[in-house]
Design a protein around this motif. Structure first.
Motif, PDB file in Angstrom:
ATOM      1  N   VAL A  21       0.854  -1.229   0.087  1.00  0.00           N
ATOM      2  CA  VAL A  21      -0.041   0.188  -0.014  1.00  0.00           C
ATOM      3  C   VAL A  21       0.884   1.392  -0.018  1.00  0.00           C
ATOM      4  O   VAL A  21       0.290   2.297  -0.303  1.00  0.00           O
ATOM      5  N   LEU A 147      -5.763   2.420  -7.185  1.00  0.00           N
ATOM      6  CA  LEU A 147      -6.420   1.785  -6.357  1.00  0.00           C
ATOM      7  C   LEU A 147      -6.811   0.371  -6.566  1.00  0.00           C
ATOM      8  O   LEU A 147      -6.559  -0.449  -5.850  1.00  0.00           O
ATOM      9  N   THR A 150      -3.307  -1.284  -6.266  1.00  0.00           N
ATOM     10  CA  THR A 150      -2.860  -1.401  -4.814  1.00  0.00           C
ATOM     11  C   THR A 150      -3.644  -2.295  -4.123  1.00  0.00           C
ATOM     12  O   THR A 150      -3.161  -3.436  -3.306  1.00  0.00           O
ATOM     13  N   LEU A 151      -5.031  -2.769  -4.394  1.00  0.00           N
ATOM     14  CA  LEU A 151      -5.882  -3.689  -3.927  1.00  0.00           C
ATOM     15  C   LEU A 151      -5.378  -4.829  -4.117  1.00  0.00           C
ATOM     16  O   LEU A 151      -5.182  -6.014  -3.527  1.00  0.00           O
ATOM     17  N   LEU A 155      -3.842  -7.933  -1.488  1.00  0.00           N
ATOM     18  CA  LEU A 155      -4.602  -9.021  -1.314  1.00  0.00           C
ATOM     19  C   LEU A 155      -3.360 -10.118  -1.795  1.00  0.00           C
ATOM     20  O   LEU A 155      -3.273 -11.219  -0.822  1.00  0.00           O
TER      21      LEU A 155
END
Length: 170
Positions: A21, A147, A150-151, A155
């Protein structure tokens, strides 16, 4: 030797989770390096190499995705490279600014991490001479790309972290 490798593995997956992140740290490669270090311990030697191989391929894919996704979504929304760079700068500024203001933990910092890239992308698009609505649309694209990548990175790093912790402690 095994203890040193375990410490290196745990440090790498924890820093990799954080790095997924934080734009300045390579999250998935660090997490994978932790898994690789763990693979060299004696009790993991026989049954982990297929996991190392598959996650290594996924790590390479995520490295490429991390570079392509923000630019791809920015272009889909009419954005430029400045918008994409602005989103990254906005993310870094929000990560530095909120702890300085004493809001290091909680919803305010999460909001800052979300708003920072968007504002950075918007300002980046305005510097190209775009009007407000075009800059807003492009900023949304840059932000969604950042986003999304990054997600996915988070994960993946979380999966490696959980896998390693379960394999070590259970």
């Amino acid at each position: 030797m095994n203890t040193a490798l375990l410490v290196i593995a745990i440090v790498c997956v924890v820093v990799g989770l954080i790095g997924s992140v934080v734009p300045a740290l390579p999250g998935p490669p660090l997490s994978w390096a932790g898994l690789l270090a763990f693979a060299f311990t004696t009790w993991a030697w026989d049954n982990i190499w297929w996991v190392v191989g598959i996650t290594g391929a996924v790590t390479l894919f995520l490295i490429v995705l991390d570079y392509l996704m923000p630019g791809w979504t920015a272009k889909r929304f009419g954005g430029s490279k400045r918008g994409m760079h602005g989103a990254n700068i906005g993310a870094i500024v929000s990560l530095l600014l909120f702890p300085i203001l004493g809001i290091a933990i909680g919803p305010a910092n999460i909001i800052g991490i979300i708003i920072g890239p968007f504002v950075g992308a918007y300002i980046g698009e305005l510097t190209t001479g775009a009007d407000g609505t075009v800059a807003f649309k492009a900023a949304v694209g840059s932000f969604l790309g950042l986003l999304g990548s990054t997600l996915v990175k988070f994960l993946f790093a979380l999966i490696l972290f959980v896998y390693l912790m379960v394999d070590i402690f259970v």
